[in-house]
Design a protein around this motif. Sequence first.
Motif, PDB file in Angstrom:
ATOM      1  N   ALA A  61       0.355  -1.032   0.241  1.00 18.01           N
ATOM      2  CA  ALA A  61      -0.129  -0.068   0.190  1.00 18.01           C
ATOM      3  C   ALA A  61       0.479   1.399  -0.107  1.00 18.01           C
ATOM      4  O   ALA A  61       1.944   0.904   0.471  1.00 18.01           O
ATOM      5  N   GLU A  62       0.431   2.123  -0.859  1.00 18.00           N
ATOM      6  CA  GLU A  62       1.669   3.920  -0.846  1.00 18.00           C
ATOM      7  C   GLU A  62       0.395   4.244   0.330  1.00 18.00           C
ATOM      8  O   GLU A  62      -0.475   4.293   0.879  1.00 18.00           O
ATOM      9  N   PRO A  63       1.729   5.262   0.817  1.00 18.29           N
ATOM     10  CA  PRO A  63       1.853   5.629   2.296  1.00 18.29           C
ATOM     11  C   PRO A  63       0.192   6.830   1.303  1.00 18.29           C
ATOM     12  O   PRO A  63       0.472   7.205   0.193  1.00 18.29           O
ATOM     13  N   PRO A  64      -0.366   7.712   2.491  1.00 16.36           N
ATOM     14  CA  PRO A  64      -1.633   8.152   2.165  1.00 16.36           C
ATOM     15  C   PRO A  64      -0.510   9.181   2.101  1.00 16.36           C
ATOM     16  O   PRO A  64       0.381  10.574   2.574  1.00 16.36           O
ATOM     17  N   GLN A  65      -1.175  10.362   0.815  1.00 18.04           N
ATOM     18  CA  GLN A  65      -0.109  11.577   0.304  1.00 18.04           C
ATOM     19  C   GLN A  65      -0.889  13.167   1.269  1.00 18.04           C
ATOM     20  O   GLN A  65      -2.666  12.958   1.519  1.00 18.04           O
TER      21      GLN A  65
END
Length: 90
Positions: free
Chosen positions: A81-85
Amino acid sequence: MKPYLLSLAVGVLVGVIYALVQVRSPAPPVIALVGLLGILVGEQIPPLIRGWIRPDAVSTSWLQHQVKPHVFGTLPQCAKAEPPQPHDQA
């Protein structure tokens, strides 16, 4: 452990049957069984003493020897999962 319990249960059942039929058991006398117990205990003493005198190094490489690669090769992995922007607040 299950085979030992099953063996004990069958032995007790045969003993009850022998008692009901009033037949003497052909089992060896208790003194012989105590001797066999002594043999079993005696077999464990030399490895125990060797372990005290020269302990084996703890090895964590058992994974390489015990756990084999999967038969189908490398298994697929989940996408990370990509870290939240951070949201721009205007």
